[in-house]
Design an enzyme around this catalytic site. Structure first.
Site, PDB file in Angstrom:
ATOM      1  N   ARG A 113      36.757  46.265  27.075  1.00 36.86           N
ATOM      2  CA  ARG A 113      36.385  44.868  26.819  1.00 36.86           C
ATOM      3  C   ARG A 113      34.891  44.799  26.491  1.00 36.86           C
ATOM      4  O   ARG A 113      34.057  45.032  27.371  1.00 36.86           O
ATOM      5  CB  ARG A 113      36.666  43.986  28.033  1.00 36.86           C
ATOM      6  CG  ARG A 113      38.127  43.736  28.361  1.00 36.86           C
ATOM      7  CD  ARG A 113      38.210  42.659  29.434  1.00 36.86           C
ATOM      8  NE  ARG A 113      39.585  42.354  29.818  1.00 36.86           N
ATOM      9  CZ  ARG A 113      40.147  42.746  30.965  1.00 36.86           C
ATOM     10  NH1 ARG A 113      39.461  43.460  31.816  1.00 36.86           N
ATOM     11  NH2 ARG A 113      41.390  42.410  31.250  1.00 36.86           N
ATOM     12  N   ASP A 129      36.274  53.562  31.807  1.00 40.04           N
ATOM     13  CA  ASP A 129      37.437  54.375  31.439  1.00 40.04           C
ATOM     14  C   ASP A 129      37.715  54.121  29.953  1.00 40.04           C
ATOM     15  O   ASP A 129      36.991  53.361  29.313  1.00 40.04           O
ATOM     16  CB  ASP A 129      38.641  53.963  32.300  1.00 40.04           C
ATOM     17  CG  ASP A 129      39.738  55.024  32.329  1.00 40.04           C
ATOM     18  OD1 ASP A 129      39.570  56.072  31.697  1.00 40.04           O
ATOM     19  OD2 ASP A 129      40.766  54.785  32.992  1.00 40.04           O
ATOM     20  N   HIS A 173      41.313  55.631  37.771  1.00 37.23           N
ATOM     21  CA  HIS A 173      39.910  55.290  37.531  1.00 37.23           C
ATOM     22  C   HIS A 173      39.239  54.770  38.812  1.00 37.23           C
ATOM     23  O   HIS A 173      38.109  55.146  39.129  1.00 37.23           O
ATOM     24  CB  HIS A 173      39.817  54.246  36.413  1.00 37.23           C
ATOM     25  CG  HIS A 173      38.412  53.897  36.037  1.00 37.23           C
ATOM     26  ND1 HIS A 173      38.090  52.748  35.353  1.00 37.23           N
ATOM     27  CD2 HIS A 173      37.227  54.521  36.260  1.00 37.23           C
ATOM     28  CE1 HIS A 173      36.789  52.701  35.167  1.00 37.23           C
ATOM     29  NE2 HIS A 173      36.239  53.753  35.720  1.00 37.23           N
ATOM     30  N   ASP A 224      35.489  44.060  34.725  1.00 31.85           N
ATOM     31  CA  ASP A 224      34.673  43.676  33.567  1.00 31.85           C
ATOM     32  C   ASP A 224      35.022  42.306  33.003  1.00 31.85           C
ATOM     33  O   ASP A 224      34.424  41.865  32.023  1.00 31.85           O
ATOM     34  CB  ASP A 224      34.784  44.729  32.456  1.00 31.85           C
ATOM     35  CG  ASP A 224      36.225  45.005  32.045  1.00 31.85           C
ATOM     36  OD1 ASP A 224      37.131  44.358  32.609  1.00 31.85           O
ATOM     37  OD2 ASP A 224      36.438  45.871  31.183  1.00 31.85           O
ATOM     38  N   ASP A 225      35.990  41.608  33.626  1.00 35.50           N
ATOM     39  CA  ASP A 225      36.336  40.265  33.149  1.00 35.50           C
ATOM     40  C   ASP A 225      36.030  39.211  34.218  1.00 35.50           C
ATOM     41  O   ASP A 225      36.615  38.125  34.210  1.00 35.50           O
ATOM     42  CB  ASP A 225      37.810  40.195  32.747  1.00 35.50           C
ATOM     43  CG  ASP A 225      38.745  40.479  33.914  1.00 35.50           C
ATOM     44  OD1 ASP A 225      38.272  41.010  34.942  1.00 35.50           O
ATOM     45  OD2 ASP A 225      39.948  40.182  33.803  1.00 35.50           O
ATOM     46  N   ASP A 246      46.501  47.559  44.137  1.00 30.38           N
ATOM     47  CA  ASP A 246      46.245  46.329  44.881  1.00 30.38           C
ATOM     48  C   ASP A 246      47.439  45.913  45.736  1.00 30.38           C
ATOM     49  O   ASP A 246      47.274  45.497  46.894  1.00 30.38           O
ATOM     50  CB  ASP A 246      45.826  45.191  43.939  1.00 30.38           C
ATOM     51  CG  ASP A 246      46.732  45.051  42.731  1.00 30.38           C
ATOM     52  OD1 ASP A 246      47.598  45.920  42.518  1.00 30.38           O
ATOM     53  OD2 ASP A 246      46.589  44.052  41.990  1.00 30.38           O
TER      54      ASP A 246
END
Length: 522
Positions: A191, A218, A264, A286-287, A365
């Site tokens: 991203r 990654d 990762h 990253d979001d 998760d």
């Protein structure tokens, strides 16, 4: 300097012994000193100049000689006693300075060893921590990765040695321990919008030294890597070395992305804890965009997480944090939750040491939410989220994004959490107050709550559920998330989900006397 003083003291002791020997020989062979007016004086012209005093009949007066010698020896002993005291005082000073010098040498050795253990400050490549020779690209940032903190063993040794040196010199002073370094680990892939996340992190970061930003990438996406490198030394850029596909069952081929994400995470967390030797980390993706008090929030809650063994994470995320479900006037409200929220969360190294050996190959998760990992431990979460996600694109193909995630409210009010007493979040204080508040709230029916008839004030009010199906029906009607993971509802604590409904505080709660979650409800 210390050796020179030691030699002087030894020479002084030798001269003292030699002086005493010569003095005794001198006194023993010395002629008596006559008394004035008795004809046998010591002055020239006496009857028996330098003679030995005699008694009646010319015999030597031995008793008088012994008394005279004793008096003179006593005088000399007083003089020598003073000399001994001076030598002893010099010896004490010498020993103290010798110990200080030794401690300073040990201090220097500890510092050198600690520096030697740290990674180079500006490496071009970094060996993987398991020693497999695979190199990872590093775009280094700030120096905090090499800062000695009280959380490292050598750091504690340095502080203790410094304190001992101060105490040995009797200096009235106090030494405050350095603040803990809490790095931010950004999990990135392909991203280019990672720029939005990094911009906010850098904008709100109070200190590059206390909060170094590590971006672990990654996928090997060139454009994303270029964006990350554009920040120069403001961030550290590391790259996951293994970009290969993972062998999975045929029915799991569509989940290849989840397998790579789990791989990762494992690699990146090993870098943070085992290569860079940090004691804790805050993980974001990253979001995610962060709130102005994001750093303040985690810094204030670090001591709570560290001190309470019934906690295993601190999260910036409220799964039911939609605008209509939270109180905008209560930005300071914090809760315990049995549901692992993720999406901006803090983890201690000790917890990673527990989880890493059994880390899953995919769906990390949900794996975290299983009873075998959670072990009845809880997380801290806020009333109003300190992160929001702007990434609809991803391996989940936008699951929950359009229905829930896009409506999550991001906090805009800075709350000075570090100046507040947060000890109420400790389990022994929190549980009794929480249970009393929930089960003393008036019990109402769903229809009464929806219609608002007969309800006065902002609550709280309690809606009771008794089964999986009744929970899901009530949750859907009240607008909160209805899914359960290992039997735990999102944001639930002791089975209770707390939120705002049409301006009133509501507890969606099981029967009083609740004891445990039913995993079959998943």
């Amino acid at each position: 300097m210390v050796r020179k003083k030691g030699s002087l003291i030894l020479c002084g002791a030798f001269l003292f012994v030699a002086w005493n020997a010569l003095l005794l020989l001198y006194l023993w062979g010395r002629p008596p000193i006559g008394r004035l007016g008795e004809g046998g004086g010591a002055e020239p012209g006496g009857k028996e100049e330098w003679g030995v005093g005699r008694g009646k009949g010319g015999q030597i007066n031995l008793a008088g000689e012994v008394i005279r010698l004793a008096e003179e020896v006593e005088v000399q002993l007083e003089t020598q006693k003073k000399l001994l005291k001076q030598i002893e005082s010099h010896r004490a000073v010498w020993v103290r300075q010798k110990n200080v010098g030794k401690r300073e040498m040990d201090d220097t050795k500890v510092v050198k060893e600690d520096i030697a253990e740290q990674p180079p400050k500006l490496p071009v490549a970094l060996k993987d921590n398991v020693g497999n020779g695979v190199q990872s690209e590093v775009q280094h940032t700030q120096k905090p990765a090499h800062t000695v903190t009280p959380e490292s063993k050598s750091g504690r040794q340095i502080i203790e040695v410094k304190q001992e040196i101060i105490e040995s010199n009797d200096l009235p002073t106090s030494v405050a321990p350095p603040e803990v370094v809490i790095p931010i680990l950004v999990i990135a892939c392909d991203r280019v919008t990672v720029k939005r996340s990094l911009d906010r992190l850098i904008q709100y970061r109070p200190s590059p030294e206390l909060h170094p930003i590590i971006v672990s990438q990654d996928c090997g996406h060139t454009e994303t890597a270029r964006v990350i490198r554009s920040y120069g030394d403001q961030v550290m850029h590391i790259s996951q070395p293994d970009l290969s596909d993972i062998s999975v069952r045929p029915e799991h081929r569509k989940f290849q992305g989840y397998y790579k994400i789990a791989r990762h995470y494992r690699w990146a967390l090993n870098q943070v804890f085992n290569t860079f030797s940090y004691s804790t980390v805050v993980i974001v993706e990253d979001d995610l965009e962060v709130a102005p008090d994001f750093f303040e929030y985690f810094r204030a809650l670090y001591p709570i997480l560290r001190s309470d063994p019934t906690l295993w994470c601190v999260s910036a995320w409220n799964d039911n944090g939609r605008d209509a479900l939270v109180d905008p006037s209560k930005a300071e409200l914090l809760y315990r939750t049995d549901f692992f929220p993720g999406l901006g969360w803090m983890l201690l190294k000790e917890m990673w040491d527990e989880l890493e050996p059994k880390w899953p190959s995919a769906f990390w998760d949900d794996w975290m939410r299983q009873p075998e990992q959670r072990k009845d431990r809880s997380c801290i979460r806020p009333e109003i989220s300190r992160t929001i996600t702007f990434g609809r694109k991803g391996v989940s193909l936008g699951q929950f994004f359009d229905q829930y995630l896009r409506y999550i409210k991001l906090n805009t009010e800075f709350v000075p959490f570090t100046k507040r007493d947060l000890s109420y979040l400790l389990k022994e204080k929190y549980d009794s107050k929480f249970i009393k508040e929930v089960y003393s709230a008036p019990l109402v029916k769903m229809e009464e709550l929806q219609q608002g008839s007969g309800l006065r004030g902002p609550g709280p009010y309690r809606v009771k559920y008794s089964s999986r199906d009744s929970f899901k029906v009530f949750a859907r009607n009240l607008g909160v998330m209805d899914d359960l993971k290992s039997g735990v509802p999102r944001t639930g604590y002791r089975g209770v989900v707390c939120f705002l409904y049409r301006g009133r505080r509501v507890f969606l709660a099981p029967s009083e006397g609740w004891t445990q979650y039913d995993i079959s409800w998943s």
